[in-house]
Structures are given as structure tokens and as C-alpha cells.
Enzyme design. Structure first.
Site, PDB file in Angstrom:
ATOM      1  N   THR A  55       0.841  -1.189   0.000  1.00 15.70           N
ATOM      2  CA  THR A  55       0.000   0.000   0.000  1.00 15.70           C
ATOM      3  C   THR A  55       0.880   1.243   0.000  1.00 15.70           C
ATOM      4  O   THR A  55       1.832   1.348   0.766  1.00 15.70           O
ATOM      5  CB  THR A  55      -0.928   0.002   1.221  1.00 15.70           C
ATOM      6  OG1 THR A  55      -1.643  -1.232   1.256  1.00 15.70           O
ATOM      7  CG2 THR A  55      -1.924   1.152   1.137  1.00 15.70           C
ATOM      8  N   GLU A  61      -6.985  -9.939   7.193  1.00 19.03           N
ATOM      9  CA  GLU A  61      -6.014 -10.680   7.985  1.00 19.03           C
ATOM     10  C   GLU A  61      -6.604 -12.023   8.392  1.00 19.03           C
ATOM     11  O   GLU A  61      -7.732 -12.105   8.843  1.00 19.03           O
ATOM     12  CB  GLU A  61      -5.631  -9.883   9.226  1.00 19.03           C
ATOM     13  CG  GLU A  61      -4.931  -8.578   8.913  1.00 19.03           C
ATOM     14  CD  GLU A  61      -4.821  -7.684  10.131  1.00 19.03           C
ATOM     15  OE1 GLU A  61      -4.714  -8.226  11.248  1.00 19.03           O
ATOM     16  OE2 GLU A  61      -4.848  -6.468   9.966  1.00 19.03           O
ATOM     17  N   LYS A  75      -7.522   2.006  -3.265  1.00 19.23           N
ATOM     18  CA  LYS A  75      -7.106   1.264  -2.078  1.00 19.23           C
ATOM     19  C   LYS A  75      -7.336   2.076  -0.810  1.00 19.23           C
ATOM     20  O   LYS A  75      -7.929   1.590   0.168  1.00 19.23           O
ATOM     21  CB  LYS A  75      -5.620   0.893  -2.212  1.00 19.23           C
ATOM     22  CG  LYS A  75      -4.970   0.355  -0.955  1.00 19.23           C
ATOM     23  CD  LYS A  75      -5.533  -0.982  -0.548  1.00 19.23           C
ATOM     24  CE  LYS A  75      -4.793  -1.530   0.675  1.00 19.23           C
ATOM     25  NZ  LYS A  75      -5.337  -2.825   1.100  1.00 19.23           N
ATOM     26  N   ASN A  82     -10.364   1.329   2.132  1.00 16.86           N
ATOM     27  CA  ASN A  82     -10.079   1.031   3.535  1.00 16.86           C
ATOM     28  C   ASN A  82     -10.585   2.114   4.472  1.00 16.86           C
ATOM     29  O   ASN A  82     -11.005   1.831   5.602  1.00 16.86           O
ATOM     30  CB  ASN A  82      -8.580   0.810   3.724  1.00 16.86           C
ATOM     31  CG  ASN A  82      -8.183  -0.638   3.456  1.00 16.86           C
ATOM     32  OD1 ASN A  82      -9.031  -1.499   3.255  1.00 16.86           O
ATOM     33  ND2 ASN A  82      -6.896  -0.907   3.441  1.00 16.86           N
ATOM     34  N   CYS A  98      -3.825  -2.515   8.252  1.00 15.63           N
ATOM     35  CA  CYS A  98      -4.191  -1.586   7.169  1.00 15.63           C
ATOM     36  C   CYS A  98      -4.928  -0.322   7.602  1.00 15.63           C
ATOM     37  O   CYS A  98      -4.508   0.777   7.258  1.00 15.63           O
ATOM     38  CB  CYS A  98      -5.027  -2.334   6.126  1.00 15.63           C
ATOM     39  SG  CYS A  98      -4.141  -3.654   5.282  1.00 15.63           S
ATOM     40  N   ASP A 103      -3.721   3.425   6.656  1.00 20.41           N
ATOM     41  CA  ASP A 103      -4.305   3.872   5.388  1.00 20.41           C
ATOM     42  C   ASP A 103      -5.173   5.107   5.562  1.00 20.41           C
ATOM     43  O   ASP A 103      -5.201   5.991   4.688  1.00 20.41           O
ATOM     44  CB  ASP A 103      -5.122   2.737   4.754  1.00 20.41           C
ATOM     45  CG  ASP A 103      -4.243   1.598   4.257  1.00 20.41           C
ATOM     46  OD1 ASP A 103      -3.011   1.671   4.440  1.00 20.41           O
ATOM     47  OD2 ASP A 103      -4.783   0.624   3.693  1.00 20.41           O
TER      48      ASP A 103
END
Length: 397
Positions: free
Chosen positions: A118, A145, A206, A210, A262, A266
Site C-alpha cells: 500500500t 487478515e 485502495k 479502507n 491496514c 491507510d
């Protein structure tokens, strides 16, 4: 096809397993123990599908410490190295990606490089200018995950991006890589949506995806905060809200905040990318997570505990990930307010966190603690349920 994968975290290892069903794959890592485990068919991370695939012995997969040799013979080189968020610089730390690019530039500049890590919006275009001799594409991953390989086998979509959509050769290689992912999936290849778009747009996909998930988590956590403060049933309110098909019931189980590999990093990166762009919502999502952890700590403190027990540091059931787990924020708040904390975590290799003892003795833990804090409910706590504080309604991740 010969493929090298840099990094054997849950993204890299899941891709290595996926692609090695039909291709020769070399997985590169810097940790000898991880390389040894993979070559023995043992997964270094907790993921049921990865564990099953590695144990099967049917993969054309070799793990190695020799990055130069792996990259020299590869047609595609997938970079899935970690890019942690650097709070001091306000951006992802992309040095691990550039370390791979430096080696590829020396040993195989003709290969096509697919960044799966990422990255900030605009990074692929920027790094392509800094490494003009390399062919660099970006493909965002959308994995959970503990279920990374499952999600690769059943992808919601496949996105591969190029810096210049008028470059036919890059577009062709992007489509080829998308085909490699699709043919290795368990879903019919023609049923999987495939997008080949400009790299900055894919990077934004992306981060926005998220951040939306973080928004969902934060929204239902704030609903739960409201219900708890007003003496109402969070469960009834959430069920009523989510029966609306436009809303649905995903990511609606209250927790102590979003965490993991993440979402925390993010959301911060997307907020940083909003520099000079008007916004209110993205900042609120980031701030809401800290507010929720502080609220949870105050609810625990209201019970006047002499010793607070924290049951597990992992983010979710079926995961061995502690990184950026929301419970750490709760612990920090409790410590700042002068409370004593004992942690039960059988998977921890450390003996303490911030001066708090970590125990693997569950019976001792349950006996000593006045309040037991559990981000996710567990049947192992059924015999001391009167001590347990959790906001978990449905015992789901």
C-alpha cells in the site's frame, strides 16, 4: 511463468501460494526462519488457507534469502513489502519498496514490477520517474487478515494500473498479470471484475476503500457509545438500522476501535493526501478512533478496578497480529490515568508491554483481575462473565 514475490507477510505469502499453483514462484524474505518454514511447508503466519496450501506439497514455490537470484530470472516481480506509516514524515515509509527496485535495476531491468504494497497516491508515477529504466505497475490488494489467501481465491475485483494508459506494452502486461491472478482463483475467471486504470486512481481506490471500512467501524462504534451512555440496546438499534438494504450488516459489530495492518495507516495516509483539498469527514474518521478508545477506558475506570485484565492483544479471532491493535490505545489510556493492568496473551513473545506484565496463565489471570477487558468475546471467559467488559455483540471479527 517465472515470478518472484518480495515479502512473505500475509499479502506476499498469499500471492505466492496463489500464483505458484500454475507458475514457478520464488518468495524472497530477509528472515532465515521464515524462509525455512515455508520451504518445509509450514506457514509462518496464521491463515487457514495458506497453511493448507503449503502443507499440500503441490505448489511450485521456493522461499529464498537470495533476492538477486530470484529477481534475475523473473518475468514478473511482485513487491509486497511492509510500508508502515511514518507519523514524523506524515507518509508511508516506502524504503522497503525502493530497496527491491535498487536490486532489480541491477539484475533484471526488463522484468515487469507489480507493487502490491500500500502506497501514497501518486507514488507509482513518482517512483517511475526516479527509476525510468524499470517497468513499474501497481495492483492494490483487498485482503483480510487471517483470510488473505481465501480472499485471493475469491476476489471481489482485480485492479492493475499503469502510469500511462496510452502505453500499449504496459497495458498488455497489466492485463497479463490480471489474467494470472484470475486463472489462479477459485471463481470463474470471466466472473471476476477486472479494471486496468491509471496508477494514481488505483492507489486512491485502495486508500478510499479502507477508509470507508474504517468509517463503518467508527460509525457503529459511535452508535454503540451513544446507546451505552443513554442506557439503550446497541443490538436492537444496529439490527433496526442494518435491516435497511442500502446499509446492510457489514462491519457493524462494535469494538474498541479499528486497528490491524491496514486501516490505521491507510486512513492517516489518505488524510495526508488530502493536503490542500477541502475535507471534514476523513479527519473525523481518524479522530473518531482515538475518541472511542478513550471512551472505552473511561467505561472501564467507572467500575473502580484495582487491577484491569486485558484479554488478548490480537486484533481479531483467528489472527496472530498484534500490530496497531485497538486494545493498545485503551491500555495506554488506562495507564495514563494511573490504573494497573495485567495482560493475558499466550502468543506473545514479550513478558511485558509498557510495564504491564503479560501472562500465559489464564486461571491466574481470571482470578487476579477485577475487570476483564475483551475486544472480542470468548467462551474461555464464560466462567467469569460477571467480570468481563466487552462491546462485542455477535462474537464476530
Amino acid at each position: 511463468m517465472n515470478i518472484a514475490v518480495a515479502g512473505t507477510g500475509y499479502v506476499g505469502l498469499s500471492l505466492a501460494c496463489l500464483l505458484s499453483q500454475h507458475n514457478t514462484v520464488h518468495a524472497v524474505d530477509i528472515a532465515p526462519e521464515k524462509v525455512d518454514m515455508i520451504n518445509r511447508g509450514v506457514s509462518p503466519i496464521k491463515d487457514a488457507e495458506i497453511e493448507r496450501f503449503l502443507a499440500s506439497g503441490r505448489l511450485d514455490l521456493t522461499a529464498t534469502l537470495d533476492a538477486s537470484a530470484a529477481y534475475a530470472n523473473a518475468e514478473f516481480i511482485v513487491i509486497a513489502t511492509p510500508t508502515n506509516y511514518d507519523d514524523e514524515h506524515g507518509s508511508f515509509d516506502t524504503s522497503s519498496i525502493e530497496a527491491v527496485l535498487d536490486i532489480v535495476r541491477e539484475v533484471n531491468p526488463e522484468a515487469y514490477i507489480i507493487i502490491k504494497s500500500t502506497i501514497p497516491v501518486g507514488y507509482t508515477q513518482d517512483v517511475s520517474q526516479r527509476y525510468p529504466e524499470l517497468n513499474i505497475l501497481f495492483s492494490p490488494e483487498f485482503l483480510r487478515e487471517g483470510k488473505a489467501l481465501y480472499d485471493n481465491l475469491h476476489p471481489s475485483r482485480i485492479i492493475v494500473s499503469v502510469t500511462d494508459l496510452t502505453c500499449d506494452q504496459d497495458v498488455e502486461h497489466a492485463n497479463t498479470f490480471a489474467h494470472l491472478l484470475a486463472e489462479s482463483a477459485d471463481e470463474p475467471a470471466d466472473s471476476i471484475p477486472v479494471l486496468v486504470i491509471q496508477s494514481s486512481e488505483a492507489e486512491a481506490v485502495k486508500l478510499f476503500a479502507n477508509t470507508y471500512l474504517a468509517l463503518r467501524v467508527s460509525y457503529f462504534n459511535e452508535l454503540d457509545t451513544y446507546a451505552e451512555m443513554r442506557g439503550l440496546s446497541s443490538e436492537n438499534i444496529i439490527k433496526g438500522v442494518c435491516l435497511d438494504p442500502r446499509i446492510g450488516d457489514g462491519y457493524n459489530n462494535p469494538s474498541f476501535g479499528y486497528g490491524g495492518y491496514c486501516l490505521p495507516k491507510d486512513t492517516k495516509q489518505l488524510l495526508a493526501n488530502f493536503e490542500n483539498v477541502p475535507q471534514n469527514l476523513i479527519r473525523a474518521i481518524v479522530d473518531a478512533n482515538a475518541t472511542r478508545k478513550a471512551f472505552i477506558a473511561k467505561q472501564i475506570e467507572a467500575r473502580n478496578p484495582k487491577l484491569v485484565g486485558v484479554y488478548r492483544l490480537t486484533m481479531k479471532e483467528g489472527s496472530d497480529n498484534f500490530r496497531a491493535s485497538s486494545i493498545f490505545g485503551v491500555i495506554d489510556n488506562l495507564l495514563n490515568d494511573g490504573y494497573r493492568v495485567l495482560i493475558y496473551e499466550p502468543m506473545s513473545k514479550q513478558e511485558d508491554y509498557a510495564g504491564c506484565k503479560i501472562t500465559k496463565d489464564l486461571d491466574e489471570f481470571k482470578q487476579k483481575c477485577d475487570v476483564i477487558v475483551a475486544n472480542r468475546a470468548d467462551d474461555a471467559l464464560a466462567d467469569c462473565s460477571e467480570k468481563v467488559y466487552t462491546r462485542d455483540l455477535w462474537h464476530t471479527s
